[in-house]
Design an enzyme around this catalytic site. Structure first.
Site, PDB file in Angstrom:
ATOM      1  CG  HIS A 174      58.863  49.628  53.215  1.00 57.24           C
ATOM      2  ND1 HIS A 174      57.558  50.033  52.787  1.00 57.24           N
ATOM      3  CD2 HIS A 174      58.168  48.210  52.584  1.00 57.24           C
ATOM      4  CE1 HIS A 174      56.596  50.041  52.736  1.00 57.24           C
ATOM      5  NE2 HIS A 174      56.401  48.695  52.980  1.00 57.24           N
TER       6      HIS A 174
HETATM    7  C1  BDR Z   1      59.223  48.709  57.415  1.00 56.03           C
HETATM    8  O1  BDR Z   1      58.742  47.753  58.333  1.00 56.03           O
HETATM    9  C2  BDR Z   1      59.899  46.427  58.175  1.00 56.03           C
HETATM   10  O2  BDR Z   1      58.776  44.997  57.975  1.00 56.03           O
HETATM   11  C3  BDR Z   1      60.318  45.946  56.516  1.00 56.03           C
HETATM   12  O3  BDR Z   1      61.139  45.758  56.987  1.00 56.03           O
HETATM   13  C4  BDR Z   1      60.552  48.213  57.119  1.00 56.03           C
HETATM   14  O4  BDR Z   1      61.923  48.234  57.246  1.00 56.03           O
HETATM   15  C5  BDR Z   1      58.203  49.284  56.746  1.00 56.03           C
HETATM   16  O5  BDR Z   1      57.102  49.819  57.076  1.00 56.03           O
END
Ligand code: BDR
Ligand code: CA
Length: 314
Positions: free
Chosen positions: A243
């Protein structure tokens, strides 16, 4: 080649740690500083994790400023993400990364952002990859500095489904009011949300191959154990979603990402839609598009950028 100067706002986090490596290991990016927020863990822990990753990568001269401890309106529950990132937030590896010898700055995240923007001779890019509390606070406290922000490239949101609730992605769900402020700010915004980040993954086999590649890749591989379980068993994804690396990769090579401009706002009222990034895909709201939304990514080119950064830092 002039580097792209960024301030990265992190809630480190396994995928944040990987995104830090991408930003630190790519020659097109210059990180002016990391600001931290609660999110994947409480802010003390995410700040410590950020410092640990700087030590791991040998980039100990980059400033870190500690930021928000909680969302603007709602309370923060620290516990809820430990099954994704581990209790320590970076995979509970054994032995853990050594306690950092470097310290965060004495000034807060928002003060650091304001000072850096004020001193900059050209506008700077903000890359928030956690809840948007620090950025929203900056916008409210320092409207005079908005022209010094080149763009805000966010990891967060989704045009359809969520990963925290049925429709809300975690970073936006953590602080919907902050996201509302950011989307309404008039700043140039790019949103790397789940539409594209779920397509930007290492397969479970590819991640295993990292184990023996180099020092940084080997450490990251160990951290990913708990995150693999989350992506595979809970999210039913075909691999490990990177992500937080996507906004960084989008800056490095804009051609990697397919995007569209849409009107986006964060819902702050709905019973079932609180924290959803309502995206006017069919252009029915008669609002001007305010966000460039990532919809797809060239997966192989994307993970190659991450692997190259690990190699460069090792
Ligand atoms: C986002 O949520 C967090 O757990 C991760 O680091 C990322 O930024 C993904 O939905
Ligand atoms: Ca994050």
């Amino acid at each position: 080649m002039e580097k792209i100067k960024i301030i990265m706002d992190v809630d480190t986090g396994i995928d944040d740690a990987i995104a830090m490596c991408l930003a630190l290991g790519n020659e097109k990016i210059e990180v002016l500083g990391f600001t931290t927020t609660y999110g994947n863990r409480g802010v003390d822990r995410t700040t410590e994790n950020t410092l640990k990753i700087l030590e791991l990568t040998g980039k100990t001269d980059i400033p870190v400023a500690k930021g928000a401890t909680r969302p603007i309106v709602t309370p923060f529950e620290e516990g809820i993400k430990s099954f994704i990132h581990g209790v320590d937030g970076i995979g509970d590896i054994q032995p853990p990364l050594p306690a950092p010898s470097i310290k965060p700055l004495e000034i807060s995240a928002v003060e650091f952002m304001a000072q850096t923007l004020r001193d900059a001779d050209r506008p700077i890019t903000l890359v928030p990859v956690g809840p948007l509390t620090n950025v929203a606070t900056l916008i409210m406290a320092h409207p005079e500095l908005l022209p010094k922000i080149k763009e805000v490239v966010i990891m967060g949101g989704s045009t359809m489904q969520g990963n925290r609730t049925a429709v809300a992605e975690a970073n936006i769900a953590d602080d919907p009011e902050a996201a509302y402020i950011v989307f309404k700010s008039g700043l140039k915004i790019k949103m790397a949300g789940l539409d594209a980040t779920h397509k930007g993954y290492f397969t479970f086999d590819e991640i295993k191959e990292l184990a023996d590649k180099n020092r940084i890749a080997g450490t990251i591989y160990k951290m990913c154990d708990v995150y693999i379980t989350h992506c595979r068993d809970r999210m039913k994804l075909p691999g490990l979603a990177m992500h937080d690396s996507l906004p960084v990769a989008w800056l490095i090579n804009p051609d990697l990402v397919k995007s569209e401009d849409y009107y986006v706002t964060a819902d702050i009222n709905g019973r079932h839609t609180y924290g959803m990034t309502v995206t006017d895909v069919h252009r029915t709201l008669n609002e001007k598009p305010n966000v460039t939304v990532a919809l797809d990514v060239d997966r192989l080119a994307f993970i190659k950028l991450i692997e190259d950064a690990f190699e460069a830092l090792s």
